[in-house]
Write a protein that holds these residues in place. Structure first.
Motif, PDB file in Angstrom:
ATOM      1  N   PRO A 193      -5.231  14.969   5.237  1.00  0.00           N
ATOM      2  CA  PRO A 193      -6.259  14.021   5.705  1.00  0.00           C
ATOM      3  C   PRO A 193      -5.784  12.576   5.602  1.00  0.00           C
ATOM      4  O   PRO A 193      -6.199  11.729   6.389  1.00  0.00           O
ATOM      5  CB  PRO A 193      -7.431  14.265   4.750  1.00  0.00           C
ATOM      6  N   ILE A 194      -4.907  12.300   4.644  1.00  0.00           N
ATOM      7  CA  ILE A 194      -4.414  10.932   4.487  1.00  0.00           C
ATOM      8  C   ILE A 194      -3.455  10.598   5.629  1.00  0.00           C
ATOM      9  O   ILE A 194      -3.454   9.484   6.146  1.00  0.00           O
ATOM     10  CB  ILE A 194      -3.760  10.749   3.111  1.00  0.00           C
ATOM     11  N   LEU A 228      -5.486   9.605   8.543  1.00  0.00           N
ATOM     12  CA  LEU A 228      -5.913   8.205   8.438  1.00  0.00           C
ATOM     13  C   LEU A 228      -4.798   7.263   8.873  1.00  0.00           C
ATOM     14  O   LEU A 228      -5.017   6.326   9.649  1.00  0.00           O
ATOM     15  CB  LEU A 228      -6.310   7.885   6.991  1.00  0.00           C
ATOM     16  N   ARG A 248       0.869  -1.178   0.000  1.00  0.00           N
ATOM     17  CA  ARG A 248       0.000   0.000   0.000  1.00  0.00           C
ATOM     18  C   ARG A 248       0.897   1.216   0.000  1.00  0.00           C
ATOM     19  O   ARG A 248       1.721   1.368   0.899  1.00  0.00           O
ATOM     20  CB  ARG A 248      -0.807   0.111   1.284  1.00  0.00           C
ATOM     21  N   LEU A 249       0.700   2.093  -0.943  1.00  0.00           N
ATOM     22  CA  LEU A 249       1.507   3.307  -1.034  1.00  0.00           C
ATOM     23  C   LEU A 249       0.570   4.504  -0.940  1.00  0.00           C
ATOM     24  O   LEU A 249      -0.315   4.669  -1.775  1.00  0.00           O
ATOM     25  CB  LEU A 249       2.259   3.308  -2.367  1.00  0.00           C
ATOM     26  N   PHE A 250       0.741   5.306   0.098  1.00  0.00           N
ATOM     27  CA  PHE A 250      -0.033   6.546   0.249  1.00  0.00           C
ATOM     28  C   PHE A 250       0.888   7.711  -0.083  1.00  0.00           C
ATOM     29  O   PHE A 250       1.960   7.840   0.519  1.00  0.00           O
ATOM     30  CB  PHE A 250      -0.530   6.717   1.687  1.00  0.00           C
ATOM     31  N   LEU A 251       0.469   8.554  -0.994  1.00  0.00           N
ATOM     32  CA  LEU A 251       1.251   9.727  -1.370  1.00  0.00           C
ATOM     33  C   LEU A 251       0.377  10.965  -1.253  1.00  0.00           C
ATOM     34  O   LEU A 251      -0.819  10.909  -1.496  1.00  0.00           O
ATOM     35  CB  LEU A 251       1.728   9.606  -2.828  1.00  0.00           C
ATOM     36  N   ASP A 252       0.992  12.078  -0.884  1.00  0.00           N
ATOM     37  CA  ASP A 252       0.219  13.321  -0.804  1.00  0.00           C
ATOM     38  C   ASP A 252       1.171  14.493  -1.000  1.00  0.00           C
ATOM     39  O   ASP A 252       2.253  14.517  -0.412  1.00  0.00           O
ATOM     40  CB  ASP A 252      -0.470  13.421   0.558  1.00  0.00           C
ATOM     41  N   TYR A 258      -5.239   4.502  11.731  1.00  0.00           N
ATOM     42  CA  TYR A 258      -5.583   3.168  11.207  1.00  0.00           C
ATOM     43  C   TYR A 258      -4.348   2.288  11.346  1.00  0.00           C
ATOM     44  O   TYR A 258      -3.372   2.455  10.636  1.00  0.00           O
ATOM     45  CB  TYR A 258      -6.000   3.318   9.748  1.00  0.00           C
ATOM     46  N   ILE A 268      -2.330  -0.084  10.349  1.00  0.00           N
ATOM     47  CA  ILE A 268      -1.971  -1.028   9.289  1.00  0.00           C
ATOM     48  C   ILE A 268      -0.742  -1.802   9.765  1.00  0.00           C
ATOM     49  O   ILE A 268       0.254  -1.198  10.154  1.00  0.00           O
ATOM     50  CB  ILE A 268      -1.647  -0.269   7.978  1.00  0.00           C
TER      51      ILE A 268
END
Lengths: 252, 252
Positions: free
Chosen positions: A53-54, A57, A41-45, A61, A63
């Protein structure tokens, strides 16, 4: 973070995240990659982590992962934009590879003739593409032994660091490779666990209440995240390989 | 979704998300990719979308994008796991490519000799890797004209659909390619905008209040998401190319 059992990164991420615009100036985007077995899972912002907001999370959360790479960006080359946020991800030998770089490579214009081409405009993504291209050239069909892989990576990263600061993290979900040019610190948490207190936020967690006897977690960061634990500085030019929460094959 | 201006997908995602375990049985994971210029955010989760904290974030956080691909999974080949969730992402010609497949390819064991190797165990990811391998073989150095690209994709997808059901979505952030074997529907929303009501949730949105005169948004879905708008069924064997919210080059 590299661990022997899937672990959440919520505590470390609280302090890390604050450096993206609150306690530090790395506000040009951020990202985090969590391996879960083969998947990632890759979250980028491209917003600062402190107001994303990410990031909220990710803080809340839990993970669970055995290999996590997170990065907060202070733009040197390449505009502020999603395509320039680290970590970068590509596939090689049927595994995802994830890469984050701290530093700046000057006059670094490699001849990228292979299947890995940068999407954004950073020196970091160019370095990652060249690194993967060289790995594929050396081992076209499948992943070599860890020792062979480490030797080639050491050579590649030594060359990269001749272009400037190249502190980096690289993982395929199995190993976490850590190369230091100027500053990187690590910490191994294992039994007997104690309480840890963040540098960047007044938050303490008692890991004894959250862990089992066999858990082992390595945390690697540019600058130590906690102020009451004993962090080890990694020597310049050194490539460490972490597996199951400890450095292995570290003598070079 | 394919649009002429960056648009959020919150409304459509509400209905779509319900199909991941509430109004439909696709509960084996889900994913959504948002292109933002060259960059791409990919959220994947092996939990059902109906109970996923990441889906909650996506519902509430209006990420604006011109090309979005979302998928809810009902496992046929490959276990429930993050590595088998769609959309899949790879890089080709310095662009990210994102792919999602609805259907099942039987006895599909391609000889993947190129740089794209599957990480998971789905027929879908194999198809995506072969598709990229063939594109690279045909156009080794850079992206060809859209017409040439469409021709090769049509050939590839016709062959894939001879192995079974192959409804798919493919995007590089510029175009959205849509191939239908059995069922896919699309809708173009443009001025004069009206209210739309979801099939899967009792939610209505009045797009007139949220849009400007020039906005144009194409929504493509296996089964129509709204019950008071006029959806067009895509003919079997047809490859449509969407750009700026409308199908272009659609005659084959």
């Amino acid at each position: 973070m590299n661990c022997n059992v899937p672990t959440d990164i919520c505590f470390s991420f609280e302090g890390f995240c604050a450096r993206g615009g609150k306690t530090d100036e790395h506000r040009d985007g951020w990202g985090i990659a969590f391996f879960e077995d083969l998947g990632c899972r890759l979250f980028l912002d491209d917003n600062p982590s402190i107001s994303s907001p990410i990031a909220e999370l990710v803080k809340k959360y839990p993970i669970k992962s055995r290999n996590v790479i997170a990065h907060i960006r202070k733009a040197t080359q390449g505009e502020v934009g999603l395509e320039n946020c680290h970590p970068f991800q590509r596939e090689l030998w049927g595994n995802y590879w994830v890469f984050a770089h701290n530093g700046n490579l000057e006059n670094f214009e490699p001849n990228l003739i292979g299947p890995y081409q940068p999407v954004g405009a950073t020196d970091s993504e160019k370095a990652f593409c060249l690194l993967l291209q060289i790995l594929r050239e050396n081992f076209p069909n499948s992943k070599p032994s860890l020792e062979k892989l480490r030797q080639v990576l050491q050579t590649i990263m030594d060359i990269f660091s001749s272009y400037g600061i190249f502190n980096c993290l690289l993982s395929n979900g199995e190993y976490l490779f850590v190369y230091c040019t100027t500053q990187l610190h690590y910490l191994v948490r294992q039994a007997p666990f104690a309480a840890a207190h963040l540098v960047d936020e007044d938050i303490t967690v008692d890991f004894q209440a959250l862990t089992s006897q066999e858990d082992r977690v390595a945390i690697i960061a540019t600058i130590p995240l906690t102020d009451n634990e004993s962090w080890t500085a990694i020597a310049p030019g050194k490539l460490l390989v972490f597996q199951d929460g400890i450095p292995i094959l570290s003598e070079t």
